[in-house]
Design a protein around this motif. Structure first.
Motif, PDB file in Angstrom:
ATOM      1  N   LEU A 330      46.756  47.071  42.562  1.00  0.00           N
ATOM      2  CA  LEU A 330      45.984  46.119  41.763  1.00  0.00           C
ATOM      3  C   LEU A 330      45.074  46.893  40.821  1.00  0.00           C
ATOM      4  O   LEU A 330      44.710  48.047  41.082  1.00  0.00           O
ATOM      5  CB  LEU A 330      45.110  45.258  42.669  1.00  0.00           C
ATOM      6  N   GLY A 331      44.697  46.244  39.752  1.00  0.00           N
ATOM      7  CA  GLY A 331      43.801  46.873  38.793  1.00  0.00           C
ATOM      8  C   GLY A 331      42.436  47.156  39.406  1.00  0.00           C
ATOM      9  O   GLY A 331      41.983  46.444  40.304  1.00  0.00           O
ATOM     10  N   GLU A 332      41.783  48.195  38.863  1.00  0.00           N
ATOM     11  CA  GLU A 332      40.451  48.586  39.324  1.00  0.00           C
ATOM     12  C   GLU A 332      39.457  47.437  39.306  1.00  0.00           C
ATOM     13  O   GLU A 332      38.516  47.390  40.111  1.00  0.00           O
ATOM     14  CB  GLU A 332      39.887  49.641  38.349  1.00  0.00           C
ATOM     15  N   ALA A 333      39.666  46.497  38.378  1.00  0.00           N
ATOM     16  CA  ALA A 333      38.691  45.419  38.202  1.00  0.00           C
ATOM     17  C   ALA A 333      38.450  44.612  39.475  1.00  0.00           C
ATOM     18  O   ALA A 333      37.402  43.989  39.637  1.00  0.00           O
ATOM     19  CB  ALA A 333      39.142  44.486  37.071  1.00  0.00           C
ATOM     20  N   VAL A 334      39.413  44.610  40.390  1.00  0.00           N
ATOM     21  CA  VAL A 334      39.224  43.847  41.616  1.00  0.00           C
ATOM     22  C   VAL A 334      38.011  44.378  42.397  1.00  0.00           C
ATOM     23  O   VAL A 334      37.311  43.619  43.072  1.00  0.00           O
ATOM     24  CB  VAL A 334      40.512  43.852  42.479  1.00  0.00           C
ATOM     25  N   PHE A 335      37.749  45.674  42.234  1.00  0.00           N
ATOM     26  CA  PHE A 335      36.565  46.250  42.880  1.00  0.00           C
ATOM     27  C   PHE A 335      35.375  46.307  41.935  1.00  0.00           C
ATOM     28  O   PHE A 335      34.272  45.890  42.282  1.00  0.00           O
ATOM     29  CB  PHE A 335      36.878  47.659  43.403  1.00  0.00           C
ATOM     30  N   THR A 336      35.605  46.838  40.728  1.00  0.00           N
ATOM     31  CA  THR A 336      34.477  47.013  39.797  1.00  0.00           C
ATOM     32  C   THR A 336      33.875  45.666  39.403  1.00  0.00           C
ATOM     33  O   THR A 336      32.690  45.561  39.124  1.00  0.00           O
ATOM     34  CB  THR A 336      34.906  47.769  38.523  1.00  0.00           C
ATOM     35  N   GLY A 337      34.692  44.624  39.412  1.00  0.00           N
ATOM     36  CA  GLY A 337      34.177  43.299  39.054  1.00  0.00           C
ATOM     37  C   GLY A 337      33.491  42.591  40.203  1.00  0.00           C
ATOM     38  O   GLY A 337      32.997  41.471  40.035  1.00  0.00           O
ATOM     39  N   GLY A 338      33.508  43.206  41.371  1.00  0.00           N
ATOM     40  CA  GLY A 338      32.807  42.591  42.494  1.00  0.00           C
ATOM     41  C   GLY A 338      33.583  41.487  43.192  1.00  0.00           C
ATOM     42  O   GLY A 338      32.981  40.599  43.791  1.00  0.00           O
ATOM     43  N   PHE A 339      34.904  41.583  43.146  1.00  0.00           N
ATOM     44  CA  PHE A 339      35.693  40.515  43.783  1.00  0.00           C
ATOM     45  C   PHE A 339      36.109  40.873  45.210  1.00  0.00           C
ATOM     46  O   PHE A 339      36.546  40.027  45.968  1.00  0.00           O
ATOM     47  CB  PHE A 339      36.937  40.219  42.939  1.00  0.00           C
ATOM     48  N   ALA A 340      36.010  42.164  45.527  1.00  0.00           N
ATOM     49  CA  ALA A 340      36.318  42.606  46.885  1.00  0.00           C
ATOM     50  C   ALA A 340      35.559  43.910  47.088  1.00  0.00           C
ATOM     51  O   ALA A 340      35.104  44.545  46.126  1.00  0.00           O
ATOM     52  CB  ALA A 340      37.820  42.814  47.072  1.00  0.00           C
ATOM     53  N   ASP A 341      35.435  44.311  48.339  1.00  0.00           N
ATOM     54  CA  ASP A 341      34.581  45.444  48.666  1.00  0.00           C
ATOM     55  C   ASP A 341      35.419  46.726  48.781  1.00  0.00           C
ATOM     56  O   ASP A 341      36.226  46.862  49.705  1.00  0.00           O
ATOM     57  CB  ASP A 341      33.876  45.142  49.993  1.00  0.00           C
ATOM     58  N   PRO A 342      35.225  47.693  47.864  1.00  0.00           N
ATOM     59  CA  PRO A 342      36.052  48.920  47.891  1.00  0.00           C
ATOM     60  C   PRO A 342      35.803  49.775  49.128  1.00  0.00           C
ATOM     61  O   PRO A 342      36.636  50.617  49.453  1.00  0.00           O
ATOM     62  CB  PRO A 342      35.642  49.660  46.617  1.00  0.00           C
ATOM     63  N   ASN A 343      34.684  49.552  49.802  1.00  0.00           N
ATOM     64  CA  ASN A 343      34.434  50.337  51.006  1.00  0.00           C
ATOM     65  C   ASN A 343      35.240  49.836  52.198  1.00  0.00           C
ATOM     66  O   ASN A 343      35.374  50.533  53.200  1.00  0.00           O
ATOM     67  CB  ASN A 343      32.943  50.288  51.361  1.00  0.00           C
ATOM     68  N   GLN A 344      35.756  48.617  52.076  1.00  0.00           N
ATOM     69  CA  GLN A 344      36.498  48.051  53.209  1.00  0.00           C
ATOM     70  C   GLN A 344      37.983  47.916  52.926  1.00  0.00           C
ATOM     71  O   GLN A 344      38.781  47.882  53.858  1.00  0.00           O
ATOM     72  CB  GLN A 344      35.936  46.673  53.556  1.00  0.00           C
ATOM     73  N   TRP A 345      38.338  47.823  51.645  1.00  0.00           N
ATOM     74  CA  TRP A 345      39.726  47.485  51.322  1.00  0.00           C
ATOM     75  C   TRP A 345      40.318  48.454  50.320  1.00  0.00           C
ATOM     76  O   TRP A 345      39.599  49.230  49.698  1.00  0.00           O
ATOM     77  CB  TRP A 345      39.811  46.044  50.791  1.00  0.00           C
ATOM     78  N   THR A 346      41.630  48.380  50.161  1.00  0.00           N
ATOM     79  CA  THR A 346      42.292  49.261  49.212  1.00  0.00           C
ATOM     80  C   THR A 346      42.988  48.441  48.147  1.00  0.00           C
ATOM     81  O   THR A 346      43.375  47.298  48.383  1.00  0.00           O
ATOM     82  CB  THR A 346      43.322  50.167  49.921  1.00  0.00           C
ATOM     83  N   ARG A 347      43.146  49.029  46.966  1.00  0.00           N
ATOM     84  CA  ARG A 347      43.873  48.320  45.921  1.00  0.00           C
ATOM     85  C   ARG A 347      45.249  48.921  45.686  1.00  0.00           C
ATOM     86  O   ARG A 347      45.956  48.539  44.758  1.00  0.00           O
ATOM     87  CB  ARG A 347      43.054  48.260  44.632  1.00  0.00           C
TER      88      ARG A 347
END
Lengths: 403, 403, 403
Positions: A330-347
């Motif tokens: 998935l695109g980086e925006a899923v994390f940078t946009g605040g839609f999911a937590d990069p510390n818990q999940w992977t894209r």
């Protein structure tokens, strides 16, 4: 033996009802074993009843119901296919949406691996109500389908209001070739859709081993999760995807590959605009029948030497080892946009399935699968233990009855 | 007439599909009449569709769905039975769990009384997904079953995660006896399980006249309740039970008796450890066919003189009066540990059922039942009226269609 | 061709199972298009499976299940009809309640318009569990039905506890007339019920194009709403209604009319007593087969010239244009008593349906309907846009498969 389920017919064969049944039971063992919410155990991913047939050749119908893993029964298919000619048919009602080879070409009971690859598993259009033109042209070499679809209309209190225009092409250039018989069942094609999510909807978590697009309620225990959206994230607005596929069946070999790319829009409170999230995926799947069966397409397999001691048949059945490699990112925006937590999940995830299909008879199939997930970044496997992992294993046995 | 439901077969009989149907409607009149939540009225306790058969003799299958009293449809059975030999069979999928004669020996449609006795009614293992070996040994004299089971997998959002090892034996020592023909259908046996409740689960209330173990949601109106757990009580941890049974069918008589004992663990916030709650139960049931039918086991009854005026048959059908006495008692800890309120509920109950089964034809059965509950201590019958009672009556008519 | 669904029979015809199937898909386009919650789109209002037949002539049975528009499957009918004589039959179980010609005379698949008229659509008794005597007297000229019914017993967690005594008469005075053949299928009759709502229940909103009495959960999107009760309003206590009907089928004409009047009781916190709310309704419906088919009652239509190019039949099918005018009005007390907001809703509505039924073959029917609603006072069509309207249009195409 039994052809096409149990069939009732009028004397002139014009009126037909075929009854079919699919029953799958899964034993899943997760490693590490202390994941939450995934838990090892027995699951019933699908029970289906099919009533299908024709009311004169012009009108084919199918009505089927499914029990999904969480225990909800719902309509699977309910449509009428008007067949003035095999080159031009019109289907109306709830049906398979013609996006991606993995969804449209063949049903779950004929899969090489127990479930679809990552992209269609998580983003596949599955089934919707709609109106679709489809058919086979150029001496069956070209299959096409194009239609408009509205919502999934599945499960309790469905408020899924997607509206999509969808198209599909599959080409078998050598189907009638005398000179290259091994290439006859070589398929190449493309599909795509353009649509929108009309109502806001919280997106489902992304999973590795369960058909989430069919399940409106979480079937949490039955699969590891590699991305869970934040609670305030919603899907909304435009969406689109394309896919290219290649499939080749020759002698005992099956080879399938597909590349998908799509774009959803998500939103969360506080944003000024929708955020576009691109996703890409692919898979490469190879299998081979050790026991001599010949594959023309994924369909019912009739073992050359079935296993049926009660009739004195001590054959091994059909054995089909396989391997699949699948990716999703998935695109980086899923994390940078605040839609999911990069510390818990992977894209991004790579998924390897290695296994064996054992067809005891034409009606009984057992999948033995080892699924190895490799995450781009550590994924939360157990919140209360603060357990994270970069890999994850699933040992999976599926028993399937289908006729 | 109709043998084994409506059947479709292949020409060589190897492939079969049998369709069966069960439809029950209850008229229940409670006395006193102002109970809450129990209320007099009509109920539909079970509607079932069965699709079962074989795909060659080696593979038997059954898939059935049930609508329970609260209006939820779900999978009842969905399994494949592999039969290399009748002495050793393996069943896989969702099935009846082989704990207690009341559950495992025969289905609800063949019962003497409308529902099971108190212990299996409230604690029976019912159905689960699992893998089970079973068969008939010593010239059919010994039936055995042993398996591992996981969860009930029933209803919406089931989070019942029991895991149990279960075993069952039934012995008919005189089955082949020439000298004692009346003892041929004398059965004696035992069953038991050892397991655990993996997730915390609020236990269901204890009831007298509804199969609560199959219903995850309360079917409150259809039965009196004699013990409701406090809201913060949960089932958790180890559980086990054993049962001894005896059943004797001879001439027109049926006699069944079973003694059960079990132990669950419960918990509530504030406790340092799980609390073990023992439970014991039993029943003695006797019935007799006035109309001359001979009983070998509980199965379809074919009246000698059926009632069918449309064909000129004015027979009385088969008439089977019966009586059952059943007991259940729970350990004191259920009250002293603070898991339920002793001022509102009882931990011991005696239950008497007296009635008559009228089999109009092979397919239509009407139960007329009077059920008298005797509580060890007064039970709350209507919270708003502050109504308590030490006894309770139910007048119950059940119409049943089954083929 | 296919008579009476797909049928299995014993050799002597005494045991029968008929399988039938109904599948409807709707395309609804609302105008204005920005209504909330109504939204244009595809809906699946009904999928039904019927298993029905007889177990000797004396015992007829039917068990059917339905998926309603919101995706819940439930039992539709489940009853046994005991037929000692066609003049006196007794039906027991869940069945159609014999109130109003619109409900009791013929099933949805045979309707002139896609759905029932306003009063039965919103207040019809639909189906309940009960016991009913019924039959045909005077050489079939008089049909009667009378019974007691309890609750709707439909859907999840149904707490609908109506109890009703219901009666129905339909008279065809000229059925055997030699001199007035055109009047043979002239029907006139009356029906009524007297009952009570035993538990408090929040009444459903009133709608124009969806069978709300069958759907316990809101199927909000599929219909405009013209009256929504305040959240604290409940139905409770006595209720009653009567209806007079007339129906005349002759040559290609169908004419149906019915006048209904009823009275419910409602309550809201703060009141000293229940408030009686009267409601009256009627409809007049006329249709004509352009293609020569003759109508004796609303039942399966066999087109004289079916459309089936695959068999070389290029006929137009049967074409039946129709018009219906329907009215409903509620007593002033619904507003003055504070049970609904007169600024947002109306208590009187006129409804006009004009359309065409196209029967391609005996099994495929397409309804083309324009429905025009005329409200007595402006109705809230979209809360967020503060949109009100005195009229409302619906363009509606329904595809139906039934055998």
């Amino acid at each position: 033996a039994l052809e096409e389920g149990f069939t009732l017919k009028s004397r002139d064969d014009e009126y037909q009802l075929r009854f079919r049944l699919l029953d799958q039971t899964d034993l899943k063992v997760f490693s590490p074993g202390d994941q939450v919410p995934a838990r090892s155990g027995l699951f019933i991913p699908r029970v289906r009843f099919y009533w299908e047939g024709q009311l004169t050749r012009l009108f084919q119908y199918e009505v089927s119901i499914q029990r999904s893993v969480e225990g909800v029964w719902d309509l699977l298919d309910g449509n009428v296919n008007v067949v003035p000619d095999k080159r031009f048919q019109v289907r109306f009602g709830r049906m398979l949406v013609p996006y991606s080879y993995d969804w449209y070409d063949h049903l779950e009971q004929y899969f090489i691996t127990p479930e679809r690859s990552l992209f269609p598993l998580n983003f596949g259009l599955s089934r919707s109500a709609g109106l679709m033109a489809h058919g086979f042209l150029f001496d069956d070499r070209l299959e096409y389908a194009a239609g408009g679809f509205d919502g999934h209309l599945i499960g309790l209190a469905d408020n899924n209001t997607t509206r999509d225009a969808v198209g599909y092409l599959n080409y078998r250039p050598f189907l009638r070739s005398e000179r290259m018989p091994l290439l006859r069942n070589f398929n190449v094609g493309a599909s795509g859709f353009l649509g929108k999510q009309a109502n806001m909807l919280h997106p489902l978590p992304l999973r590795t081993s369960i058909q989430s697009s069919e399940n409106d309620e979480a079937a949490q225990a039955a699969s590891s999760i590699f991305l869970r959206y934040n609670d305030d994230t919603v899907d909304f607005g435009g969406r689109s995807a394309t896919a290219l596929h290649m499939a080749w069946y020759a002698a005992g070999f099956s080879f399938e590959a597909e590349w998908q790319g799509g774009r959803d829009h998500v939103y969360r409170p506080g944003l000024h605009a929708l955020q576009s999230i691109p996703a890409t995926g692919n898979h490469f799947t190879l299998s081979y029948f050790l026991t001599g069966e010949v594959v023309e397409r994924r369909q019912v397999v009739t073992p050359l030497r079935p296993f049926d001691p009660a009739r004195g048949l001590w054959g091994p059945g059909a054995l089909e080892p396989y391997a699949r490699f699948s990716q999703l990112s998935l695109g980086e925006a899923v994390f940078t946009g605040g839609f999911a937590d990069p510390n818990q999940w992977t894209r991004s995830i790579d998924l390897l399935d290695v296994g064996l299909n054992w067809y005891l008879t034409k009606y009984i199939k057992i999948y033995f699968d080892w699924q190895h997930s490799m995450y781009g970044s550590p994924v939360l496997l157990n919140p209360s233990k603060d357990l994270y992992g970069r890999t994850n294993d699933l040992f999976w046995i599926r028993g399937q009855l289908y006729y």
